[in-house]
Design a protein around this motif. Sequence first.
Motif, PDB file in Angstrom:
ATOM      1  N   LEU A  36      -5.136   5.708   4.893  1.00  0.00           N
ATOM      2  CA  LEU A  36      -5.360   4.946   3.525  1.00  0.00           C
ATOM      3  C   LEU A  36      -6.877   5.041   3.367  1.00  0.00           C
ATOM      4  O   LEU A  36      -7.459   4.713   2.351  1.00  0.00           O
ATOM      5  CB  LEU A  36      -4.787   3.661   3.591  1.00  0.00           C
ATOM      6  N   ASP A  37      -7.414   5.022   4.764  1.00  0.00           N
ATOM      7  CA  ASP A  37      -9.087   4.728   4.620  1.00  0.00           C
ATOM      8  C   ASP A  37      -9.824   6.094   4.780  1.00  0.00           C
ATOM      9  O   ASP A  37     -11.043   5.900   5.053  1.00  0.00           O
ATOM     10  CB  ASP A  37      -9.337   3.995   5.691  1.00  0.00           C
ATOM     11  N   PRO A  55       0.904  -1.189   0.058  1.00  0.00           N
ATOM     12  CA  PRO A  55       0.159  -0.005   0.064  1.00  0.00           C
ATOM     13  C   PRO A  55       0.926   1.368  -0.042  1.00  0.00           C
ATOM     14  O   PRO A  55       0.334   2.264  -0.600  1.00  0.00           O
ATOM     15  CB  PRO A  55      -0.820  -0.146   1.282  1.00  0.00           C
ATOM     16  N   ARG A  90      -7.148   4.495  -0.375  1.00  0.00           N
ATOM     17  CA  ARG A  90      -6.568   3.273  -0.528  1.00  0.00           C
ATOM     18  C   ARG A  90      -6.971   2.813  -1.991  1.00  0.00           C
ATOM     19  O   ARG A  90      -6.160   2.221  -2.776  1.00  0.00           O
ATOM     20  CB  ARG A  90      -6.960   2.348   0.551  1.00  0.00           C
ATOM     21  N   THR A 146     -12.152   5.420  -1.257  1.00  0.00           N
ATOM     22  CA  THR A 146     -11.047   5.936  -0.239  1.00  0.00           C
ATOM     23  C   THR A 146      -9.733   6.130  -0.986  1.00  0.00           C
ATOM     24  O   THR A 146      -9.619   5.650  -2.103  1.00  0.00           O
ATOM     25  CB  THR A 146     -11.001   4.743   0.558  1.00  0.00           C
TER      26      THR A 146
END
Length: 449
Positions: free
Chosen positions: A326-327, A306, A360, A358
């Motif tokens: 990331l969220d 990620p 991510r 998101t």
Amino acid sequence: MARPDQMSLVAFLQASNVSVYSGSWRYPSATQDFGDLRYYQRIARVLEEGTFDLMFFDDRLAMPAIYGDSTDDAVRYGARPVKLDLTAVLGVCAAATERLGLGATYSTTYYPPFHVARTFATLDQLTRGRSAWNVVTSVNDAEARNFGQEIHLGHDERYDRAEEFVEVVAKLWDSWEDDAIVGDQESGVFADPTKVHELHHHGQYFDVRGPLTVPRSPQGRPVMLQAGSSGRGRDFAARNAELIFTGDPSKEVALEHYRDQKERIAAFGRDPDTVRVLPMAYTVIGENEAIAKEKEEILLEQLVHPMASLALLSEVTNHDFSTHSLDDVVTDEMVGSITGIRGLVEGVRKHTSGNDLTLRTLAAHRATLLQGPRFVGTGEQVAEQMHTWFDDEACDGFVLAATHFPGSFEDVVRMAVPHLRRRGVFRREYPGTTLRETLGLPRPERVDA
């Protein structure tokens, strides 16, 4: 001119440790000898066996360094930290092939026009007419700092500069008339000076005397690629490009983009059927459907870290995402505050059916197989999916990105291309010796400066 009845296939590469898919270096069968000329020659030979139109290399002029104002994550996770000089890479590929087109990205922001004109005219001479230039305006401050500047030029100024840059390059390519070289050894006359022309270009950004130090090349002018996605970028491509490289995550988006781009081409007085619009796509091919699905799962779920995704998203948007989770949901406020992200977000939102987007997911679209259409299955199934896009006029062919080297292109050539040929939508042999002949493009007439 009618729309060609056969698609174009272009291979999209990096002279790097990875392909555009940033987990490619971790794929179990991927080779790691990206610093060896034979690595690129193997790939080039496979692509020529498959009668691909062209292989072209993307480039950046810096490591990803926007995220956290550091290159650490790019280096640690292999997020494209290696970028070899493309002049040498193109040379070794040229030596290994005879018909395959050879292209590279060169920036209009950090290179001077004379350098770019000479580079691609030389490649066109040495390959007997197989060169292509992918025109980019560069993307971020990390690149600017490698060239003695603190910040990158603004979006509109980059395109203003690029318009004049392309004009100057074209003039340089046309500075020799086709029959300028006399080559009379007895009289001692090498070339006719009345047929070699100075430019005396004095513009807003460039002053170039000329002429070019390379005679007019076999193609007249190398083929031009461009990949602008904004409104200004699409207009630039419509005015200048012969191959337009798009990033459309779904067929629905591609259909709209194709229609819009062709309309823009016509509005600039060009024949839309002479310009190929090619979305980037991935293929995941297996000996049977189950094997292909298993490969897809590995590629989507297991290989891309990620943080590599975030480092690459920061690079392409020129924005440091290190203060975000990331969220975090990508809000309209976030989109409005970050230059250059709107088109990416709109495309991904269409692909994700309106669900909350998101960071991510957005980042994954810059680093994994989510960033483009994905054709998965046996060679016959993948050929059918590609054929459907082509028939429905979502594209004129594809820019195929590799999931790993060299196996990804080997799978396409050995398992999908034979089915495309049986369907009559892809060539069995090259029609001529130059890239323009492969693409069905006329050799441009020389224009006096």
